[in-house]
Design a protein around this motif. Structure first.
Motif, PDB file in Angstrom:
ATOM      1  N   ARG A   1      -8.849  -1.804  -4.656  1.00 43.07           N
ATOM      2  CA  ARG A   1      -8.516  -0.752  -5.617  1.00 43.07           C
ATOM      3  C   ARG A   1      -7.190  -1.010  -6.326  1.00 43.07           C
ATOM      4  O   ARG A   1      -6.932  -0.443  -7.377  1.00 43.07           O
TER       5      ARG A   1
ATOM      6  N   ASN B   1       0.851  -1.183   0.000  1.00 43.44           N
ATOM      7  CA  ASN B   1       0.000   0.000   0.000  1.00 43.44           C
ATOM      8  C   ASN B   1       0.892   1.240   0.000  1.00 43.44           C
ATOM      9  O   ASN B   1       1.018   1.955   0.990  1.00 43.44           O
TER      10      ASN B   1
ATOM     11  N   TYR C   1      -3.606  -4.909   2.723  1.00 47.77           N
ATOM     12  CA  TYR C   1      -4.961  -5.413   2.960  1.00 47.77           C
ATOM     13  C   TYR C   1      -5.926  -4.265   3.233  1.00 47.77           C
ATOM     14  O   TYR C   1      -5.765  -3.519   4.190  1.00 47.77           O
ATOM     15  N   GLN C   2      -6.921  -4.132   2.359  1.00 43.24           N
ATOM     16  CA  GLN C   2      -7.960  -3.123   2.521  1.00 43.24           C
ATOM     17  C   GLN C   2      -9.161  -3.760   3.202  1.00 43.24           C
ATOM     18  O   GLN C   2      -9.517  -4.895   2.918  1.00 43.24           O
ATOM     19  N   THR C   3      -9.787  -3.010   4.081  1.00 39.38           N
ATOM     20  CA  THR C   3     -10.923  -3.558   4.822  1.00 39.38           C
ATOM     21  C   THR C   3     -12.238  -2.901   4.427  1.00 39.38           C
ATOM     22  O   THR C   3     -13.226  -2.995   5.135  1.00 39.38           O
TER      23      THR C   3
ATOM     24  N   ASN D   1     -13.488 -10.183   2.525  1.00 39.43           N
ATOM     25  CA  ASN D   1     -13.348  -9.076   3.473  1.00 39.43           C
ATOM     26  C   ASN D   1     -12.890  -9.569   4.842  1.00 39.43           C
ATOM     27  O   ASN D   1     -12.088  -8.911   5.516  1.00 39.43           O
TER      28      ASN D   1
ATOM     29  N   ASN E   1      -4.873  -8.133   8.087  1.00 42.55           N
ATOM     30  CA  ASN E   1      -4.470  -6.793   8.512  1.00 42.55           C
ATOM     31  C   ASN E   1      -4.222  -6.759  10.021  1.00 42.55           C
ATOM     32  O   ASN E   1      -3.276  -6.116  10.495  1.00 42.55           O
TER      33      ASN E   1
ATOM     34  N   SER F   1     -15.019  -4.664  -5.824  1.00 44.36           N
ATOM     35  CA  SER F   1     -13.728  -5.142  -6.336  1.00 44.36           C
ATOM     36  C   SER F   1     -13.865  -5.630  -7.770  1.00 44.36           C
ATOM     37  O   SER F   1     -12.999  -5.380  -8.616  1.00 44.36           O
TER      38      SER F   1
ATOM     39  N   SER G   1      -9.183 -10.375   4.646  1.00 44.15           N
ATOM     40  CA  SER G   1      -8.402  -9.137   4.648  1.00 44.15           C
ATOM     41  C   SER G   1      -8.322  -8.535   6.045  1.00 44.15           C
ATOM     42  O   SER G   1      -7.260  -8.057   6.466  1.00 44.15           O
TER      43      SER G   1
END
Length: 559
Positions: free
Chosen positions: A216, A115, A209-211, A416, A423, A251, A419
């Motif tokens: 993106r 990220n 990791y996006q929550t 999700n 995270n 996504s 992730s």
């Protein structure tokens, strides 16, 4: 003469015997990947020895290193900062922009595994002392709150920045000698660069990791290959993408947008709606005035360049669809006409409101608007990749297969939740003291991540999110509270459990519709008339919340 020849032959044999037994030759012959772990200063000798023993090509081939990469690595330290920046940017497939203070900006893009959209590159000359370099960086405004990768061509000077980079109070990255060689020679330089950064920057800052909000970054998009191929390998048409919240609809749409970005003849636009308003957002994307009305928008799209088509990916479309129903589908009827003319196409993504009018309302014009695509669990192999590949790019792995298996089994195919767990694990690893730092994930890490506050918030959010209709949401909660302890149930057993709890006789069709809602939300699944819970972690969480009391509260509240 014979003795002289024998003497020379003996000397030659001894020379080559010594050459082949050289520790560096033996090391690289046995383990070619060790080439990537040499210090840059050792590379000239390694090439010389391997060339003389005729093993250079075989070692390079086994290590996956191009001969041109070795040539460039040997020249790297003696080049100007501009040439070194250009060479590194080319290896990483990014651009390098010269800044003040001897710095270069690397634009990493959304394909970078971490990220991190950009970083600064510091390339001093070999005569600049490390203390003076670090002082200059501390005083340079450009470096404030930005990751700075320091690559000093003198190995003796690089050790000082390398030590300084271990201080969490700064954002410096300075690889050791072996790390520099890996960056210059690795067959996957992006992976090598990611590992170098991950070793010295706090994991929480660069966690990929996006929550929320969809994947993106392309590097964090896994699976959905069949859905992607189904859309991309056909002529443009309209689609209605349905699925529960946080299942991956955003996504998927963002992945389609990236793939259509350079598609000839297609102008693709991604829009995430926040309310029932659509036309002003479309107008803005097309460069029109914000007060453009529907008729003017339709006229503009109808006048598009011949052979050029627009594709609109419209996310979070439920409120818009609800408003369309009240308007008699005025907007969608015109959109469908545009699609029939081959001018513009639309992909709408939503949850229950969209699904309700596609699957349950047999009079709805939406049934003929486009093909329905349902998003469910992520494929098992994609789940594994999501949990392991981003970690591996940071040099982190699972201690045992059973540890990974526990994480995957508990999260039930929900990207999700995977992730969030990963995270949380990175938060813990990143917070360890220097003497406790490790690059492996153990059973305790997974257990704590699955029991974390953020995980509980994600698991508990379903109660009001399953429907905007209070009565539908309440019945959905009652169904879960009545069945989650048993885990498996059928329609008759559900009706009996609700009656026994004092809820009275609930119409069978209402129960069937609620079961469809919970199935779309990916809370339950059905097989031969028997229902079960799809996410073990969700069921574990609900069983601890006294579902019998929660059911009694719902019944009392609806009386």
């Amino acid at each position: 003469m014979g003795l002289a020849a024998l003497f020379l032959a003996t000397l030659s044999a001894l020379y080559y015997l010594r050459l082949y037994r050289h520790p560096l030759v033996r090391r690289l012959s046995m383990e070619p990947m060790e080439l990537l772990r040499l210090a840059p200063a050792q590379l000239p000798q390694a090439r010389k020895l391997l060339t003389r023993t005729r093993r250079l090509d075989s070692v390079l081939r086994a290590a996956g290193v191009e001969g041109s990469a070795l040539d460039s690595a040997l020249e790297h330290g003696g080049q100007s900062a501009k040439e070194r920046a250009r060479q590194l940017a080319a290896r990483l497939g990014v651009t390098a922009e010269a800044l003040t203070g001897g710095l270069w900006r690397l634009g990493l893009g959304d394909g970078f595994p971490l990220n991190l959209n950009e970083c600064l590159l510091c390339l001093p000359d070999d005569k600049q002392p490390a203390p003076a370099l670090l002082s200059a960086l501390a005083a340079e405004p450009e470096t404030a709150n930005r990751v700075v990768v320091i690559l000093h061509p003198a190995e003796s000077e690089q050790s000082r920045p390398h030590k300084a980079a271990d201080d969490p109070g700064n954002l410096y990255v300075a690889p050791d000698a072996a790390g520099m060689t890996a960056l210059l020679l690795s067959p996957d330089p992006v992976d090598a660069f990611s590992r170098i950064i991950s070793a010295q920057i706090r994991l929480t800052r660069i966690s990929p990791y996006q929550t929320g909000g969809g994947a993106r970054r392309e590097s964090m998009f896994f699976g959905r290959g069949q859905l992607i191929a189904h859309v991309m390998n056909r002529d443009l048409t309209n689609y209605l993408v349905v699925g529960g919240r946080q299942l991956g609809k955003s996504s998927l749409l963002q992945a389609l947008a990236r793939r259509y970005r350079d598609h000839p003849g297609v102008d693709c636009y991604y829009l995430g709606l926040h309310d029932a308003t659509l036309v002003p957002y479309l107008a803005r994307e097309l460069g029109l005035a914000a007060d453009t009305d529907l008729e003017a928008l339709i006229a503009h799209l109808g006048q598009g360049e011949a052979g050029h088509r627009a594709l609109f990916l419209i996310d979070e479309a439920d409120e818009f669809v609800a408003a369309e129903v009240a308007r008699g589908y005025a907007t969608l009827r015109k959109f469908r006409s545009l699609s029939e003319e081959g001018r513009a196409y639309f992909v709408l993504a939503g949850f229950w409101e969209l699904y309700r009018h596609v699957a349950l309302d047999y009079q709805s014009p939406l049934k003929n608007f486009g093909e329905v695509l349902q998003v469910e669990a992520l494929e098992p192999e994609a789940c594994r990749s999501l949990a392991t590949e981003p970690m591996a790019r940071m040099g982190i792995g699972y201690r045992e297969e059973a540890v990974l298996a526990r994480l995957l089994e508990a999260t039930g195919g929900r990207a999700n939740l995977i992730s969030i767990a990963c995270n949380e694990i990175l938060k813990k690893l990143g917070a360890l003291k220097a003497e406790e730092r490790r690059r492996h994930i153990d059973e305790e890490d997974v257990r704590e991540a699955l029991a974390s506050r953020n995980m509980h918030m994600a698991l508990d959010g379903w109660e009001n999110a399953i429907s905007d209709d209070p009565s539908e949401a309440r019945l959905g909660r009652m169904v879960v509270y009545a069945t989650v302890s048993a885990g498996r149930f059928d329609l008759g057993g559900l009706a009996g459990a609700l009656e026994a709890a004092g809820a009275g006789r609930i119409p069978t069709r209402d129960l069937e519709k609620t079961l469809e809602l919970l199935s779309l939300a990916y809370l339950i699944g059905e097989e031969d008339g028997e229902y079960h819970y799809r996410v073990p972690l969700f069921r574990e969480r609900m069983k601890k919340r006294a579902p019998e009391r929660l059911l009694a509260d719902e019944v009392a509240g609806s009386a």
